[in-house]
Design a protein around this motif. Structure first.
Motif, short mmCIF file in Angstrom:
data_model
loop_
_atom_site.label_atom_id
_atom_site.label_comp_id
_atom_site.label_asym_id
_atom_site.label_seq_id
_atom_site.Cartn_x
_atom_site.Cartn_y
_atom_site.Cartn_z
N VAL A 29 0.84 -1.21 0.00
CA VAL A 29 0.00 0.00 0.00
C VAL A 29 0.87 1.25 0.00
O VAL A 29 0.61 2.20 -0.75
CB VAL A 29 -0.96 -0.02 1.21
N VAL A 30 1.91 1.24 0.81
CA VAL A 30 2.82 2.40 0.85
C VAL A 30 3.49 2.59 -0.50
O VAL A 30 3.64 3.71 -0.99
CB VAL A 30 3.87 2.21 1.96
N LEU A 31 3.89 1.49 -1.13
CA LEU A 31 4.53 1.57 -2.44
C LEU A 31 3.59 2.18 -3.48
O LEU A 31 4.00 3.03 -4.29
CB LEU A 31 4.97 0.18 -2.89
N VAL A 32 2.32 1.77 -3.48
CA VAL A 32 1.35 2.33 -4.42
C VAL A 32 1.14 3.81 -4.16
O VAL A 32 1.03 4.62 -5.10
CB VAL A 32 0.03 1.55 -4.34
N LEU A 33 1.08 4.20 -2.88
CA LEU A 33 0.90 5.62 -2.54
C LEU A 33 2.09 6.47 -3.00
O LEU A 33 1.92 7.58 -3.51
CB LEU A 33 0.69 5.77 -1.03
N VAL A 34 3.29 5.94 -2.82
CA VAL A 34 4.49 6.65 -3.30
C VAL A 34 4.47 6.77 -4.82
O VAL A 34 4.80 7.81 -5.39
CB VAL A 34 5.76 5.92 -2.83
N TRP A 35 4.07 5.69 -5.48
CA TRP A 35 3.93 5.69 -6.95
C TRP A 35 2.94 6.77 -7.38
O TRP A 35 3.23 7.56 -8.30
CB TRP A 35 3.48 4.31 -7.39
N ALA A 36 1.79 6.83 -6.75
CA ALA A 36 0.79 7.83 -7.10
C ALA A 36 1.30 9.24 -6.84
O ALA A 36 1.05 10.17 -7.63
CB ALA A 36 -0.50 7.58 -6.32
N ALA A 37 2.05 9.42 -5.75
CA ALA A 37 2.59 10.74 -5.43
C ALA A 37 3.61 11.19 -6.47
O ALA A 37 3.62 12.34 -6.90
CB ALA A 37 3.21 10.72 -4.04
N SER A 39 3.73 10.20 -9.56
CA SER A 39 3.04 10.42 -10.83
C SER A 39 2.41 11.80 -10.90
O SER A 39 2.38 12.43 -11.97
CB SER A 39 1.96 9.35 -11.03
N SER A 40 1.91 12.28 -9.78
CA SER A 40 1.20 13.57 -9.77
C SER A 40 2.03 14.72 -9.24
O SER A 40 1.53 15.84 -9.09
CB SER A 40 -0.07 13.45 -8.92
N SER A 41 3.32 14.47 -8.96
CA SER A 41 4.15 15.51 -8.35
C SER A 41 4.63 16.56 -9.33
O SER A 41 5.01 17.66 -8.93
CB SER A 41 5.37 14.86 -7.67
N GLY A 42 4.69 16.23 -10.61
CA GLY A 42 5.22 17.16 -11.60
C GLY A 42 6.74 17.17 -11.69
O GLY A 42 7.32 17.99 -12.40
N LEU A 43 7.40 16.26 -10.98
CA LEU A 43 8.86 16.17 -11.04
C LEU A 43 9.35 15.56 -12.34
O LEU A 43 10.52 15.73 -12.72
CB LEU A 43 9.38 15.35 -9.86
N PHE A 44 8.48 14.84 -13.03
CA PHE A 44 8.85 14.18 -14.28
C PHE A 44 8.01 14.73 -15.42
O PHE A 44 6.96 15.34 -15.20
CB PHE A 44 8.67 12.65 -14.16
N ALA A 45 8.48 14.48 -16.63
CA ALA A 45 7.74 14.94 -17.81
C ALA A 45 6.36 14.28 -17.86
O ALA A 45 6.15 13.20 -17.31
CB ALA A 45 8.52 14.64 -19.08
N ALA A 46 5.44 14.94 -18.54
CA ALA A 46 4.07 14.42 -18.63
C ALA A 46 4.07 13.03 -19.25
O ALA A 46 4.78 12.77 -20.22
CB ALA A 46 3.21 15.37 -19.46
N ASP A 47 3.28 12.15 -18.68
CA ASP A 47 3.08 10.77 -19.15
C ASP A 47 4.32 9.89 -18.96
O ASP A 47 4.35 8.76 -19.44
CB ASP A 47 2.66 10.73 -20.62
N ILE A 49 5.55 8.87 -15.98
CA ILE A 49 5.16 7.91 -14.95
C ILE A 49 3.64 7.96 -14.81
O ILE A 49 3.11 8.80 -14.08
CB ILE A 49 5.83 8.21 -13.60
N PRO A 50 2.93 7.10 -15.51
CA PRO A 50 1.46 7.07 -15.35
C PRO A 50 1.09 6.59 -13.96
O PRO A 50 1.84 5.84 -13.32
CB PRO A 50 1.01 6.08 -16.42
N GLY A 51 -0.06 7.01 -13.47
CA GLY A 51 -0.49 6.66 -12.13
C GLY A 51 -0.98 5.23 -12.03
O GLY A 51 -1.20 4.54 -13.03
#
Length: 270
Positions: A29-37, A39-47, A49-51
């Protein structure tokens, strides 16, 4: 408490009343939450890291197609055949090397030389010989997976209790009977461990060879998605391959516990 137990005991032991299933679910669960964070953080280019949600949706879409299951079946076929051929080769040779000091001394250098060859290093050579066929996959898988089974079988045979062998000789058992009733049961835990290690290796190598050598299977589909920059597909297929590896690991670990439930190591682990 013995010194060995003191060395392996944890410094601090935290007691919890949380159910075991809940404890095991925390890390995923923690890993999925980090993945989602991420994906939506804006640290990487669009698309880039998909959520988790679009990836999970894409996995469900793939699971509804026949092509997906054809790829899974192709990969599983290569995995199963490679593991089967490795076992057919490794177990008899391991028993021979374990029961014969002459054979062990004669073959020791050859074994050490062959097992030191990097598995990935032979992929170009095998691909030149067989092309993008099943033979390429099987050759590389067998070349890597035969060693854990062979070595564990050999060590298991050489670890047989000498008193048991003396008792077998006193009852005038034939060599075949000694192998069947004394050596094989005693070496089974070792062989099971080697088989579990080889099963996971075979799955990883089967997918990797499909990825690198374009052998039909889930790995080839993953490589195609990567070349087309289909990031959602790449993440979805990568997650599928990870789940396949975990499934094999847990399946063979459970089989090992059931097969060797009489062994002290399995009783203490349960």
């Amino acid at each position: 408490m013995t010194s060995a137990a003191l060395r392996t005991a944890p410094v601090f032991r935290v007691r919890t009343v949380m159910p075991s299933a809940t404890q095991k679910a925390i890390a995923p669960v923690v890993l999925v939450l980090v993945w989602a964070a991420l994906s939506s953080s804006g640290l990487f280019a669009a698309d880039t890291i998909p959520g988790p949600v679009p990836v999970a949706g894409r996995m469900l879409e793939m699971a509804a197609t026949s092509a997906f299951w054809t790829d899974i079946a192709s990969t599983m076929t290569g995995w199963a055949l490679g593991l089967l051929y490795s076992t057919i080769i490794a177990v008899p040779v391991g028993i021979l090397l374990g029961t014969s000091d002459f054979a062990y001394r004669s073959c020791r250098f050859i074994i050490e030389f062959l097992r030191s060859i990097p598995t990935l290093g032979i992929i170009p050579l095998v691909a030149l010989i067989y092309g993008t066929t099943r033979q390429t996959e099987l050759t590389v898988v067998v070349a890597a997976c035969v060693w854990p089974i062979l070595l564990q079988t050999m060590y298991g045979v050489r670890d047989v209790d000498g008193a048991a062998l003396e008792a077998a000789r006193s009852y005038r058992l034939t060599r075949f009977q000694v192998i069947r009733f004394v050596i094989v049961p005693s070496a089974t835990p070792f062989v099971a461990t080697g088989f579990r290690i080889a099963a996971v290796m075979a799955m990883l190598l089967a997918i990797g060879i499909e990825l690198l050598a374009a052998v039909p299977g889930i790995g080839k589909t993953l490589a195609r998605a990567q070349m087309n920059a289909q990031m959602v597909d790449v993440f979805a297929l990568t997650l599928v391959t990870a789940l396949m590896g975990v499934a094999v690991l847990y399946l063979f670990a459970a089989a090992e516990r059931r097969l060797c439930r009489w062994h002290p190591s399995q009783r203490s682990a349960s």
